[in-house]
Design a protein around this motif. Sequence first.
Motif, short mmCIF file in Angstrom:
data_model
loop_
_atom_site.label_atom_id
_atom_site.label_comp_id
_atom_site.label_asym_id
_atom_site.label_seq_id
_atom_site.Cartn_x
_atom_site.Cartn_y
_atom_site.Cartn_z
N ALA A 225 -13.39 4.29 -6.95
CA ALA A 225 -12.37 3.88 -7.91
C ALA A 225 -11.44 2.84 -7.30
O ALA A 225 -11.01 1.89 -7.97
CB ALA A 225 -11.57 5.10 -8.37
N VAL A 226 -11.13 3.02 -6.01
CA VAL A 226 -10.29 2.04 -5.32
C VAL A 226 -11.00 0.70 -5.25
O VAL A 226 -10.37 -0.37 -5.37
CB VAL A 226 -9.92 2.57 -3.91
CG1 VAL A 226 -9.32 1.45 -3.06
CG2 VAL A 226 -8.93 3.72 -4.02
N THR A 227 -12.31 0.73 -5.04
CA THR A 227 -13.08 -0.53 -5.04
C THR A 227 -12.96 -1.24 -6.38
O THR A 227 -12.84 -2.48 -6.44
CB THR A 227 -14.56 -0.24 -4.71
OG1 THR A 227 -14.63 0.45 -3.46
CG2 THR A 227 -15.36 -1.53 -4.64
N TYR A 228 -12.98 -0.46 -7.46
CA TYR A 228 -12.78 -1.05 -8.79
C TYR A 228 -11.41 -1.73 -8.87
O TYR A 228 -11.28 -2.84 -9.41
CB TYR A 228 -12.90 0.03 -9.87
CG TYR A 228 -12.48 -0.46 -11.23
CD1 TYR A 228 -13.37 -1.14 -12.07
CD2 TYR A 228 -11.17 -0.25 -11.69
CE1 TYR A 228 -12.96 -1.61 -13.31
CE2 TYR A 228 -10.77 -0.72 -12.94
CZ TYR A 228 -11.67 -1.39 -13.75
OH TYR A 228 -11.26 -1.87 -14.98
N VAL A 229 -10.36 -1.04 -8.32
CA VAL A 229 -9.02 -1.62 -8.36
C VAL A 229 -8.99 -2.93 -7.57
O VAL A 229 -8.36 -3.92 -7.99
CB VAL A 229 -7.99 -0.61 -7.81
CG1 VAL A 229 -6.60 -1.25 -7.74
CG2 VAL A 229 -7.95 0.63 -8.68
N GLN A 230 -9.70 -2.97 -6.44
CA GLN A 230 -9.77 -4.21 -5.66
C GLN A 230 -10.38 -5.34 -6.49
O GLN A 230 -9.88 -6.47 -6.50
CB GLN A 230 -10.59 -3.98 -4.38
CG GLN A 230 -9.90 -3.11 -3.35
CD GLN A 230 -10.78 -2.83 -2.14
OE1 GLN A 230 -12.01 -2.80 -2.26
NE2 GLN A 230 -10.15 -2.64 -0.99
N GLU A 231 -11.47 -5.03 -7.18
CA GLU A 231 -12.13 -6.04 -8.01
C GLU A 231 -11.22 -6.48 -9.15
O GLU A 231 -11.19 -7.66 -9.52
CB GLU A 231 -13.44 -5.49 -8.57
CG GLU A 231 -14.48 -5.15 -7.52
CD GLU A 231 -14.92 -6.38 -6.74
OE1 GLU A 231 -14.96 -7.47 -7.33
OE2 GLU A 231 -15.21 -6.24 -5.53
N GLU A 232 -10.45 -5.53 -9.66
CA GLU A 232 -9.53 -5.86 -10.75
C GLU A 232 -8.43 -6.79 -10.24
O GLU A 232 -8.05 -7.75 -10.93
CB GLU A 232 -8.92 -4.57 -11.32
CG GLU A 232 -7.88 -4.78 -12.41
CD GLU A 232 -8.43 -5.46 -13.64
OE1 GLU A 232 -7.63 -6.10 -14.36
OE2 GLU A 232 -9.65 -5.39 -13.89
N TYR A 233 -7.92 -6.52 -9.04
CA TYR A 233 -6.89 -7.40 -8.49
C TYR A 233 -7.44 -8.81 -8.26
O TYR A 233 -6.76 -9.81 -8.51
CB TYR A 233 -6.37 -6.82 -7.16
CG TYR A 233 -5.41 -5.66 -7.34
CD1 TYR A 233 -4.73 -5.45 -8.53
CD2 TYR A 233 -5.17 -4.76 -6.30
CE1 TYR A 233 -3.86 -4.40 -8.69
CE2 TYR A 233 -4.30 -3.70 -6.45
CZ TYR A 233 -3.63 -3.52 -7.65
OH TYR A 233 -2.77 -2.48 -7.80
N GLY A 237 -6.35 -12.61 -9.82
CA GLY A 237 -5.92 -13.67 -8.91
C GLY A 237 -5.05 -13.18 -7.76
O GLY A 237 -4.38 -13.98 -7.10
N ILE A 238 -5.05 -11.88 -7.51
CA ILE A 238 -4.27 -11.30 -6.42
C ILE A 238 -5.13 -11.23 -5.17
O ILE A 238 -6.25 -10.70 -5.22
CB ILE A 238 -3.76 -9.89 -6.78
CG1 ILE A 238 -2.86 -9.95 -8.03
CG2 ILE A 238 -3.00 -9.27 -5.62
CD1 ILE A 238 -2.45 -8.58 -8.55
N ASP A 239 -4.64 -11.78 -4.04
CA ASP A 239 -5.40 -11.78 -2.80
C ASP A 239 -5.42 -10.37 -2.20
O ASP A 239 -4.36 -9.79 -1.93
CB ASP A 239 -4.76 -12.75 -1.81
CG ASP A 239 -5.63 -12.97 -0.56
OD1 ASP A 239 -6.64 -12.26 -0.42
OD2 ASP A 239 -5.27 -13.84 0.25
N PRO A 240 -6.60 -9.76 -1.98
CA PRO A 240 -6.66 -8.41 -1.39
C PRO A 240 -5.99 -8.33 -0.03
O PRO A 240 -5.45 -7.28 0.34
CB PRO A 240 -8.16 -8.15 -1.29
CG PRO A 240 -8.78 -9.04 -2.31
CD PRO A 240 -7.92 -10.28 -2.34
N ALA A 241 -6.01 -9.45 0.75
CA ALA A 241 -5.36 -9.44 2.06
C ALA A 241 -3.86 -9.22 1.93
O ALA A 241 -3.24 -8.54 2.76
CB ALA A 241 -5.65 -10.74 2.81
N ASP A 242 -3.28 -9.80 0.88
CA ASP A 242 -1.83 -9.61 0.67
C ASP A 242 -1.52 -8.15 0.35
O ASP A 242 -0.52 -7.59 0.82
CB ASP A 242 -1.36 -10.50 -0.48
CG ASP A 242 -1.44 -11.99 -0.12
OD1 ASP A 242 -1.48 -12.29 1.09
OD2 ASP A 242 -1.49 -12.81 -1.05
#
Length: 788
Positions: A225-233, A237-242
């Motif tokens: 589910a967290v992976t889904y949230v990452q893909e959604e971010y 246009g939200i950088d996962p590194a940020d």
Amino acid sequence: MRILKLFKKHILALFAAIVLIVISCNADLALPTYMSDIVDVGVQQGGIASPVPDTIRAESLDDLELFMSAKDAKTVEAAFGKADKNGIRTYKGTEEERADGGKIADIMSLPETVVLSLNQGIDASSMGDMMGVSSEKDNSGAQAMPSPEQMAAMTPEQLAEMQQKATAAQNMQKQIDADGGKITMKSLRLGIEGGLVDQSKLVESANEMADKMGSMSGSIVTQRAVTYVQEEYKAQGIDPADVQNAYLGRMATTMFGLCLVSLVATILTGAVASRTACSIARDLRRETFNKVMHFSPAEVGKFSQASLITRCTNDIQQIQMAATLFIRMCLMAPVMGVVAVMRVLANHTGLEWTIAVAIIAVSAVVGVLMGLTMPKFKKMQSFVDRVNLTARELLDGLMPIRSFNREEHELERFDKASLDLMTTQLYTNRAMSFMMPLMMLVMNCITVLIVWFGAQGVSDGVMQVGNMMAFISYTMQIVMAFMILTMVSVILPRAEVAAERVEEVITCPTSINDPVSPKLPAASAPRGELTFRDVSFQYPDARADVISGVNFTTHAGQMLGIIGSTGSGKSTLVQLIPRLYDVTGGSISLDGIDVRDMTLSELRRRIGYIPQQGRLFSGTVASNLKFAGDMVSDDDMRQAARIAQAEDFIAEREGGYNSPISQGGSNVSGGQRQRLAIARALAKKPEVVVFDDSFSALDYKTDARLREELAKNVTDAALVVVAQRIATIMHADQIIVLDDGHVVGTGTHEELLHGCPAYLEIAQSQLSAEELGLTQEEIAAVMEGGER
């Protein structure tokens, strides 16, 4: 335990220390949890702590709601705000609902897992009967065409619906073909829009699909589910590194804050512990020393001076150290252990049995070591006493040791006492030196055990790496708590023995005490009248009296001389006057009042006592002569020094009355020390002055001048002089001759020469017949028991 009794007056300090320890332990034990979060969330999940995103696109939320019941979908809708102009919806619910295991998180986790799988594409066969129809389907995925008869029976609406579904099925199949034969959210949307998919069965079908995908446990579902949230971010246009850096920054700040809280709490705990322990030691020293100051020579002899010094210094230092460790470590260890156990049990890792193994191993190590060392700890303090006693004897007897060339013998005696102490300490230190390696072995073995079984849990998906690391930290904290108690157990037995020894001094009953109803002489009572009535005395534990049947009376302005052979009881007799000992028979009265009916302070204020060895104190000449306190003026001091024949040599010293006196008066001669001791007693202007062989170090000329000054200037006090020299007491108003504790003669010098053989024998040993004014016949007649 006697140590615990010492904290009765420091309950508030203990309470404050416990509060600070609880704060410190909770702050310390929260760090492994945050470390686990950093590994599991910050590293593995990219800083996304919850399946519930902060923001989500409206169409993405619609996709998730397809796999929720109507009730759950309504709950999720209420948790997110309205879409903004970019179609982004922001989470508005509580953090509790959003956290792992929270209401919203539980609702969204499985739909996010399914949608993530659909976005990546899944086999068409995994969808089961998600189309919501029971008829057979052709290879294209569309529903089989009805027969002409069936079509003829259909209404226009049914025909239109059939045509719509056929078109939707064709479009859905085209999308599936375009996605490489996989069903994705795009094709699923086409099926829903064309009425091919029964939305009521999506949740059930999604659960079946999840089972076919591997029967994922809750933790893995959360990670997906967290992976889904990452893909959604990323889609927003939200950088996962940020996101990851922001999470790690928050964790670092929180952990730094906890470290700071722990540091401050630990420092304050140390301050409270140190102050409390020092206060306990201060009070014990004051109480012990005050008790010793009220001891008579009998109690001092019972303990010995060396033992009393050890009890007032080394023993109380051991107690102080134990009190500090008790607050800082004994209180901390159980708190740390309890909090760590609570956190371990809250995680339910299945490895709790390793803690029991660790505790059993630690207890076994401690039990063996304490069984070996405890008897030695009990002997250690007695060995310290013996070293102090031997050292004190060597220092006090330094001159005779050198004069008899016994340095080597005494050094061997000291070495023997020191060697016994060293051997005991080496044994205990060597035994306890095994503790740390054995503890480290236990801790490392437990770590390997946790990693071994924890790795299997990680492999099976029932535990995350961070949880295993946190469990290791908590287990080590529990083992450390037991190890801390073990380390303290090394100190506490010795401190318990020290506390027992100090308590023996404090609770020791004194034989010389103030009366319950003290009396004072009447205003009309004669000043300086000292009376012995049938006085007898026996030392404690002695079998016979050392003084028996002594009777005499002396008045102010008179001199009473006491003489006798060595061991006849002269010093013992005069020590009864200031109540250094109490009579065991008869009575002694001063100014008409029994000395036992006066308070000790009042009695000793009226008596000036000069012992055989006039001891001086470190300071100056003036501080020694004014030892009686503010009642002694400068004029009194100078007058006493003049009478004692000390004025001349004081004036010759650099600084005069302000010249320094070293400890024990070692920087003045024996005669000077005696004269200063006499002046010290005279300066307080007592009613009775007791000279216990205080002229022995004076030459005849100084002795004569001093007695002459006493006769001239000390006319308002009774003088009691114990002497070995006839010349010192021959002019006394009354002389008592003692022999083996009995009075064998009383009278003046002349009377005793003609009537007391014991006195005449002493006189003959010091003076010639011509100096005595006796003929040989007279001497012979007296020795035979006659008088001429």
